[in-house]
Design a protein around this motif. Sequence first.
Motif, PDB file in Angstrom:
ATOM      1  N   ALA A   1     -17.761  17.408   6.845  1.00  0.00           N
ATOM      2  CA  ALA A   1     -18.954  16.812   6.253  1.00  0.00           C
ATOM      3  C   ALA A   1     -19.318  17.503   4.935  1.00  0.00           C
ATOM      4  O   ALA A   1     -19.679  16.851   3.949  1.00  0.00           O
ATOM      5  CB  ALA A   1     -20.123  16.882   7.229  1.00  0.00           C
TER       6      ALA A   1
ATOM      7  N   GLU B   1     -16.841  16.335   2.199  1.00  0.00           N
ATOM      8  CA  GLU B   1     -17.119  14.967   1.762  1.00  0.00           C
ATOM      9  C   GLU B   1     -18.401  14.890   0.946  1.00  0.00           C
ATOM     10  O   GLU B   1     -18.477  14.151  -0.042  1.00  0.00           O
ATOM     11  CB  GLU B   1     -17.201  14.047   2.989  1.00  0.00           C
ATOM     12  CG  GLU B   1     -15.868  13.857   3.702  1.00  0.00           C
ATOM     13  CD  GLU B   1     -15.988  13.027   4.968  1.00  0.00           C
ATOM     14  OE1 GLU B   1     -17.145  12.694   5.335  1.00  0.00           O
ATOM     15  OE2 GLU B   1     -14.954  12.715   5.577  1.00  0.00           O
ATOM     16  N   ASN B   2     -19.423  15.661   1.371  1.00  0.00           N
ATOM     17  CA  ASN B   2     -20.674  15.673   0.616  1.00  0.00           C
ATOM     18  C   ASN B   2     -20.475  16.243  -0.787  1.00  0.00           C
ATOM     19  O   ASN B   2     -21.073  15.769  -1.756  1.00  0.00           O
ATOM     20  CB  ASN B   2     -21.736  16.498   1.357  1.00  0.00           C
ATOM     21  CG  ASN B   2     -22.257  15.787   2.590  1.00  0.00           C
ATOM     22  OD1 ASN B   2     -22.130  14.571   2.719  1.00  0.00           O
ATOM     23  ND2 ASN B   2     -22.847  16.553   3.501  1.00  0.00           N
TER      24      ASN B   2
ATOM     25  N   SER C   1     -18.736  13.580  -2.866  1.00  0.00           N
ATOM     26  CA  SER C   1     -19.681  12.508  -3.148  1.00  0.00           C
ATOM     27  C   SER C   1     -20.698  12.925  -4.201  1.00  0.00           C
ATOM     28  O   SER C   1     -21.049  12.144  -5.094  1.00  0.00           O
ATOM     29  CB  SER C   1     -20.397  12.108  -1.854  1.00  0.00           C
ATOM     30  OG  SER C   1     -21.373  11.116  -2.106  1.00  0.00           O
ATOM     31  N   PHE C   2     -21.160  14.161  -4.125  1.00  0.00           N
ATOM     32  CA  PHE C   2     -22.141  14.648  -5.099  1.00  0.00           C
ATOM     33  C   PHE C   2     -21.534  14.699  -6.494  1.00  0.00           C
ATOM     34  O   PHE C   2     -22.185  14.322  -7.472  1.00  0.00           O
ATOM     35  CB  PHE C   2     -22.642  16.032  -4.696  1.00  0.00           C
ATOM     36  CG  PHE C   2     -23.626  16.611  -5.673  1.00  0.00           C
ATOM     37  CD1 PHE C   2     -24.954  16.224  -5.660  1.00  0.00           C
ATOM     38  CD2 PHE C   2     -23.205  17.526  -6.632  1.00  0.00           C
ATOM     39  CE1 PHE C   2     -25.856  16.740  -6.580  1.00  0.00           C
ATOM     40  CE2 PHE C   2     -24.097  18.047  -7.560  1.00  0.00           C
ATOM     41  CZ  PHE C   2     -25.427  17.648  -7.533  1.00  0.00           C
TER      42      PHE C   2
END
Length: 219
Positions: A91, A94-95, A98-99
């Motif tokens: 997580a 992926e965060n 994405s950021f």
Amino acid sequence: MRHLIPYFLLLLLPLPVAAQLRVGYLSYQSVMQRMPEYAQAQEDLSRLKEQYDQEAARGEEEFQAKFTEFLQGQKDFPQNILLKRQAELQALMENGISFRQEAQRLLSEAEAQLLSAVTDKLNTAVQDVGASLGYALILNTDGNALPFVSPAAGEDVTYPVLQRLGLADPVAPEVNDNGETVGVAAGAGGSESETESSSVEPSSPAGESPVQELPSEAD
């Protein structure tokens, strides 16, 4: 293709008519880089990018710390804790990705918004110069769109546009013995390094000054 439309229009005109048209040119990028609004926009963008980079680095440090902790304890973790830690790491990764993507999108939007105001101001100055000095067209030379201009066919309007923006000395630029303009931002070349050796000299009707003074926006 849009920047080529004015050239096509000139080709469609009868030669006697086209020869009578007064055409100007300049490099938008060269002029924009002299505008204080452009410098402020670049400063704002740099500050915003730094904030995004710092936040992304914080997320990466958090991931690295948890990953190190996971490696050190994975042999001793029960199966359910091992799976939980793996999910947390996934997580976080992926965060972080994405950021980064979202930050890039927001930076692009901010750049477009900040430079839009600068471009609008420059457009207004170009339109004022065109209307005041009687130009039929003023072309943007950016992107090597105008690699050569004959002095008989086009005039460099960089100086009057800078003058209209309040960024040029009110005294007209000097011309040396070779007919070269000295001390004015380059038009077709589009770079300051080419300013002092520009070989394109604005032409003007007989009896008129090559450059007519315009009031600056500050007036």
